[in-house]
Write a protein that holds these residues in place. Structure first.
Motif, mmCIF file in Angstrom:
data_model
loop_
_atom_site.group_PDB
_atom_site.id
_atom_site.type_symbol
_atom_site.label_atom_id
_atom_site.label_comp_id
_atom_site.label_asym_id
_atom_site.label_seq_id
_atom_site.Cartn_x
_atom_site.Cartn_y
_atom_site.Cartn_z
ATOM 1 N N ALA A 340 0.845 -1.204 0.000
ATOM 2 C CA ALA A 340 0.000 0.000 0.000
ATOM 3 C C ALA A 340 0.872 1.242 0.000
ATOM 4 C CB ALA A 340 -0.911 -0.009 1.229
ATOM 5 N N TYR A 341 1.921 1.224 0.795
ATOM 6 C CA TYR A 341 2.779 2.405 0.877
ATOM 7 C C TYR A 341 3.438 2.690 -0.470
ATOM 8 C CZ TYR A 341 6.273 5.722 2.167
ATOM 9 O OH TYR A 341 7.029 6.859 2.206
ATOM 10 N N PHE A 342 3.817 1.623 -1.164
ATOM 11 C CA PHE A 342 4.508 1.820 -2.446
ATOM 12 C C PHE A 342 3.549 1.947 -3.620
ATOM 13 C CE2 PHE A 342 8.217 0.972 0.075
ATOM 14 C CZ PHE A 342 9.093 1.913 -0.443
ATOM 15 N N GLY A 343 2.280 2.221 -3.356
ATOM 16 C CA GLY A 343 1.424 2.711 -4.427
ATOM 17 C C GLY A 343 0.253 1.857 -4.853
ATOM 18 N N ALA A 344 0.036 0.658 -4.284
ATOM 19 C CA ALA A 344 -1.127 -0.136 -4.712
ATOM 20 C C ALA A 344 -2.381 0.543 -4.169
ATOM 21 C CB ALA A 344 -1.021 -1.558 -4.193
ATOM 22 N N GLN A 345 -3.194 1.051 -5.057
ATOM 23 C CA GLN A 345 -4.359 1.850 -4.665
ATOM 24 C C GLN A 345 -5.359 1.059 -3.820
ATOM 25 O OE1 GLN A 345 -6.806 3.045 -7.979
ATOM 26 N NE2 GLN A 345 -8.338 3.749 -6.519
ATOM 27 N N VAL A 346 -5.261 -0.272 -3.904
ATOM 28 C CA VAL A 346 -6.293 -1.113 -3.295
ATOM 29 C C VAL A 346 -6.417 -0.941 -1.769
ATOM 30 C CG1 VAL A 346 -4.776 -3.151 -3.123
ATOM 31 C CG2 VAL A 346 -7.239 -3.452 -3.325
ATOM 32 N N LEU A 347 -5.344 -0.556 -1.069
ATOM 33 C CA LEU A 347 -5.428 -0.357 0.379
ATOM 34 C C LEU A 347 -4.807 0.987 0.758
ATOM 35 C CD1 LEU A 347 -4.310 -3.893 1.629
ATOM 36 C CD2 LEU A 347 -6.605 -2.927 1.850
ATOM 37 N N HIS A 348 -5.377 1.628 1.781
ATOM 38 C CA HIS A 348 -4.807 2.890 2.276
ATOM 39 C C HIS A 348 -3.454 2.581 2.942
ATOM 40 C CE1 HIS A 348 -4.265 6.164 5.211
ATOM 41 N NE2 HIS A 348 -4.975 6.902 4.379
ATOM 42 N N PRO A 349 -2.442 3.417 2.712
ATOM 43 C CA PRO A 349 -1.091 3.107 3.203
ATOM 44 C C PRO A 349 -0.983 2.841 4.704
ATOM 45 C CG PRO A 349 -1.043 5.042 1.779
ATOM 46 C CD PRO A 349 -2.477 4.635 1.890
ATOM 47 N N LEU A 350 -1.823 3.497 5.511
ATOM 48 C CA LEU A 350 -1.684 3.309 6.960
ATOM 49 C C LEU A 350 -2.709 2.335 7.537
ATOM 50 C CD1 LEU A 350 -1.027 6.999 8.096
ATOM 51 C CD2 LEU A 350 0.630 5.198 7.582
ATOM 52 N N SER A 351 -3.526 1.744 6.652
ATOM 53 C CA SER A 351 -4.656 0.970 7.185
ATOM 54 C C SER A 351 -4.242 -0.325 7.885
ATOM 55 C CB SER A 351 -5.648 0.650 6.067
ATOM 56 O OG SER A 351 -5.010 -0.075 5.045
ATOM 57 N N MET A 352 -3.040 -0.821 7.603
ATOM 58 C CA MET A 352 -2.656 -2.084 8.237
ATOM 59 C C MET A 352 -2.215 -1.904 9.690
ATOM 60 S SD MET A 352 -3.257 -4.561 6.350
ATOM 61 C CE MET A 352 -4.624 -3.714 5.587
ATOM 62 N N ARG A 353 -1.884 -0.678 10.060
ATOM 63 C CA ARG A 353 -1.302 -0.445 11.387
ATOM 64 C C ARG A 353 -2.249 -0.873 12.524
ATOM 65 N NH1 ARG A 353 1.168 5.461 11.963
ATOM 66 N NH2 ARG A 353 -1.019 5.907 12.389
ATOM 67 N N PRO A 354 -3.497 -0.411 12.557
ATOM 68 C CA PRO A 354 -4.370 -0.857 13.660
ATOM 69 C C PRO A 354 -4.637 -2.361 13.619
ATOM 70 C CG PRO A 354 -5.312 1.051 12.525
ATOM 71 C CD PRO A 354 -4.158 0.584 11.689
ATOM 72 N N ALA A 355 -4.758 -2.919 12.410
ATOM 73 C CA ALA A 355 -5.047 -4.356 12.314
ATOM 74 C C ALA A 355 -3.861 -5.160 12.846
ATOM 75 C CB ALA A 355 -5.334 -4.725 10.862
ATOM 76 N N ARG A 356 -2.656 -4.711 12.515
ATOM 77 C CA ARG A 356 -1.457 -5.408 12.999
ATOM 78 C C ARG A 356 -1.353 -5.258 14.521
ATOM 79 N NH1 ARG A 356 3.632 -3.836 9.857
ATOM 80 N NH2 ARG A 356 2.822 -1.808 10.425
ATOM 81 N N ASP A 357 -1.587 -4.046 15.033
ATOM 82 C CA ASP A 357 -1.523 -3.841 16.495
ATOM 83 C C ASP A 357 -2.533 -4.732 17.206
ATOM 84 O OD1 ASP A 357 0.325 -1.905 16.071
ATOM 85 O OD2 ASP A 357 -0.998 -0.207 16.511
#
Ligand SMILES: Nc1ncnc2c1ncn2[C@@H]1O[C@H](COP(=O)(O)OP(=O)(O)O)[C@@H](O)[C@H]1O
Ligand SMILES: N[C@@H](CC(=O)OP(=O)(O)O)C(=O)O
Length: 545
Positions: A340-357
């Motif tokens: 996501a961070y490197f540009g795949a539009q499919v997911l917001h770049p920061l959206s994995m952070r809460p799920a990972r936490d």
């Protein structure tokens, strides 16, 4: 003096804060931490749901009492009425009344789930609102009525209300408010970032009101929530705000509290928050509803977060670049975040952070093709057979080649380069260094968010500053091709990559394999990039090795 404390193994979606005490806990266990010093102020407070639960540090104080309290009795806890998951539907999934009906059917087809629904604005509403705002700046107050995008948005939402059979008054106030706002913009002849966020918020506010009214109409009790009213507290970085920790307990309290009283499916606006200082509406960056969904998942400690899109999950590359892209069945949070961070539009770049936490699985599904398995994103997966998972392209990147004017052995060169970027507030994406030179790319999201003139000035300023210590070459219109995969197998990956690129006559201008263990980045010219992605896709995913 700093004190810090770490607690392990506590599942803690609820966290309450007061001046000297910190409370957290869920599912029948709750803890409270009291600071020894009366003048102590909390400096940093972090908590996540499942692994390390909490880190507290405070000024002038020690954390010296940890007290386990009696089990909470929360009416939703442990009963079969507990909320189970988040289901987020993007703009493409709720683009029309027909689509909203299909989404409602889809939700009802999972009778065992009691979801929190997160919605984006209908279809391309956000783009249209932005366009209407830009036109309002120059069109003159008397011409606001005739802004094409305003008529489109009004017509779309009123038609949707009609076709869903819901009372149009649920959105009447917003349509009127939007009209007034555009008049205001045209009077001021100015569209600030703050006003821009308020303007786009109308999209999510209306889609959720229509959808919630429809669920109620078909006998499925629902309640609409504006995220900025239920505790989504963010930084005041308009158009790109970050969620603050205080969001988790506040959102959990409101949603769980109301659910336990009335069992109405929560329908929450994606993308929106409230700035902690300004108290104005903020947005989480384009595509930010994914982040709303994962934040709710973590806040409520839910079992699963589902993001419903218009593709069969995360794909091996952008389907707009290569139609042969295939769906990726499993990803780790780290892979998905990098992608996501490197540009795949499919997911917001920061959206994995809460799920990972929170260690909550994220499932990416297709609302147009629900039987497709989609992609499941979890903390870890079997990597023994994984080589390359996905290829991502980030276009229009600026690259800098910086060579020290001193010779070998000079210390402090890299430190000086990075201090320059820190001072100018510019993030760096990809880096490759030797002792006397450094090549790097600048984060376009950070730089390109600003106005054109400001960007050009900033780049000039960067070069000017760096030229005090180095010879600087500014290279524009470059692309980063990120190879997301098993970096343990980098020799295998790179052998194939270079074969493909040599066959296609492409020269790699920089290469970087970072500490992420999941990403190798290559920099090529913009005009060669798409052809490279297609050739690499064919070599890695469609050719037997
Ligand atoms: N690697 C990828 N995997 C899947 N989709 C991708 C990828 N790269 C780009 N896309 C694009 O992302 C789109 C889905 O993201 P988005 O439009 O934000 O969905 P939504 O609005 O439904 O949340 C797809 O339609 C596809 O064109
Ligand atoms: N509507 C916002 C937020 C969002 O997340 O949209 P989507 O889920 O359609 O990408 C946008 O267009 O950016």
């Amino acid at each position: 003096m700093m004190a810090s404390l770490q607690l392990h193994g506590v599942k803690a979606p609820g966290l309450g804060l007061c001046s000297k005490r910190l409370e957290f806990g869920s599912k029948g266990i709750s803890y409270s931490v009291t600071l020894a010093s009366s003048c102590a102020v909390f400096r940093t407070v972090e908590h996540s749901c499942r692994n390390i639960a909490l880190r507290v540090s405070c000024e002038a104080g020690r954390v010296d009492l940890i007290e386990r309290k009696q089990p909470e009795t929360r009416s939703v806890s442990g009963t079969d009425k507990e909320l189970t998951c988040v289901m987020k539907f993007g703009g493409s999934s709720v683009a029309s009344a027909e689509r909203m009906k299909e989404v409602a059917n889809l939700i009802l087809s999972f009778p065992d789930e009691r979801p929190v629904i997160v919605l984006s604005a209908m279809g391309k509403t956000t783009n249209k609102l932005l366009k209407a705002g830009e036109k309002a700046v120059t069109c003159g107050v008397t011409n606001v009525e005739s802004i094409e995008e305003l008529s489109f948005i009004k017509e779309l939402h009123l038609r949707t209300a009609r076709e869903l059979g819901v009372d149009p008054t649920v959105i009447a106030k917003h349509l009127e408010g939007l009209h007034q706002l555009l008049k205001g913009i045209s009077m001021m002849k100015e569209l600030t970032l703050r006003t821009r966020d308020y303007l786009v918020s109308f999209g999510e506010c209306m889609s959720t009101r229509l959808f919630s009214a429809y669920l109620n109409k078909i006998g499925h009790k629902a309640r609409q929530y504006d995220a900025f009213e239920i505790g989504f507290i963010t930084t005041d970085d308009f158009t790109n705000a970050d969620i603050l920790e205080a969001t988790y307990p506040a959102v959990s309290k409101t949603l769980l509290g109301n659910w336990s009283k009335e069992n109405a499916v929560p329908v929450v606006t994606g993308f929106l928050g409230k700035g902690w200082r300004s108290c104005a509406i903020t947005t989480l960056g384009r595509g930010g509803s994914d982040l709303t969904a994962t934040t709710i998942g973590k806040a409520l400690g839910l079992r699963e977060i589902q993001v419903w899109k218009d593709v069969d999950g995360v794909l091996t590359c952008d389907p707009n670049i290569y139609a042969g892209a295939q769906s990726v069945p499993y990803l780790t949070f780290d892979e998905a975040a990098e992608l996501a961070y490197f540009g795949a539009q499919v997911l917001h770049p920061l959206s994995m952070r809460p799920a990972r936490d929170g260690d909550i699985p994220v499932r990416v599904k297709n609302s147009y093709n629900p039987i497709a398995p989609g992609t499941v994103i979890t903390r870890s997966r079997d990597m023994s057979k994984a080589v390359l998972t996905s290829i991502v392209l980030k276009r229009n990147v600026t690259m800098l080649d910086i060579a020290s004017t001193r010779m070998l052995g000079q210390y402090g060169f890299l430190a000086k380069v990075f201090t320059t970027f820190e001072d100018l507030g510019i993030s760096v994406d990809v880096v490759a260094t030797s002792e006397v030179s450094i090549s790097l790319t600048l984060d376009p999201a950070k730089l390109w968010g600003r106005e054109l003139i400001q960007r050009a000035n900033e780049l000039d300023h960067v070069v000017e500053e760096l030229e005090k210590i180095a010879v600087v070459k500014l290279l524009q219109r470059r692309s980063i091709i990120s190879l997301i995969g098993n970096v343990q197998k980098s020799s295998l990956i790179l052998e194939k990559v270079f074969q493909v690129l040599r066959r296609n006559g492409v020269n790699v201008q920089m290469i970087s394999q970072g500490a992420s263990k999941v990403n190798i980045s290559l920099i090529v010219n913009d005009e060669e990039a798409e052809q490279c992605v297609r050739a690499l896709h064919i070599a890695f995913f469609e050719t037997a090795s």
